[in-house]
Design an enzyme around this catalytic site. Sequence first.
Site, PDB file in Angstrom:
ATOM      1  CG  HIS A 175      -0.498   0.338   2.500  1.00 46.29           C
ATOM      2  ND1 HIS A 175      -0.676  -0.459   3.593  1.00 46.29           N
ATOM      3  CD2 HIS A 175       0.175   1.418   2.953  1.00 46.29           C
ATOM      4  CE1 HIS A 175      -0.143   0.120   4.648  1.00 46.29           C
ATOM      5  NE2 HIS A 175       0.380   1.252   4.284  1.00 46.29           N
ATOM      6  CD  GLU A 178      -4.578  -1.253   3.499  1.00 48.24           C
ATOM      7  OE1 GLU A 178      -3.574  -1.723   2.925  1.00 48.24           O
ATOM      8  OE2 GLU A 178      -4.690  -1.219   4.734  1.00 48.24           O
TER       9      GLU A 178
END
Length: 241
Positions: free
Chosen positions: A138, A143
């Site tokens: 990330h 994410e």
Amino acid sequence: MNIQVVHDYGQLCDAAAYIIASQVITKPDSVIGTASGGTVLGVYSKLVDLYEQGLVDFSSVKIFNNDEFQGLDKEHTQSRFNLLSANLIDRININPDNFHIPKGTAKEDFPECKRYEKSIDAAGGVDLQILGIGVNGHIGFNEPSDFFAPYTYLADLNETTREANVRFFGHISKVPQKAYSVGVGTIMRARKIILVAEGEWKAQAIKAMIQKRVTPQLPASILQFHGNVTVIIDEKAASML
Ligand code: GLP
């Protein structure tokens, strides 16, 4: 991508700090995007040293931090506001009004995301974006997912990231579930990007970022499509290249 492999964390912090300082010396009103997390703290410490030696002046610089945990106000010990203030903002001569960060306690998330994104545009966009990288690849709090977020948004934190942050909160139940984050698109609109990583634990993410196909399942891989990225890593983080 310009990959710089250095011997250790000290050299990583020096190399990154010199790039940032050069940006500010060259363009005193630079707009800098900052990252939170642990790796960048040594870079900020070196920047403070350079400021204290009178080598760099932050008085016209604007800073936009990548992220802020949802629900934490500025005073919370683990807010990203506090982390950046204690490690950089309060130790250089930046105008406090020029330090920008999403408001973790905003009543509604969408207006806050729009506000933040517009404030970056109003500043003329980011000249130099500083990034770390999560073990899951990330950047900011983007994410692994099935899309690249184009703008600042309220991101769900996955368990890998929440586990990685337990060290700051003491117990997993205290780690926020969501965080405001600049989007991948926001990051890619920066004119220059530097990414720092150290240690064996980041080697897999670094390898995937540089050598694997571009996919939102590994958000940092998008940096392959940016024309001005410098990756500064120690030998352990480079060990799988
Ligand atoms: C955190 C932050 C990122 C940071 C990354 C790596 O979650 N949102 O900005 O770059 O994870 O953190 P560290 O350098 O502590 O490994």
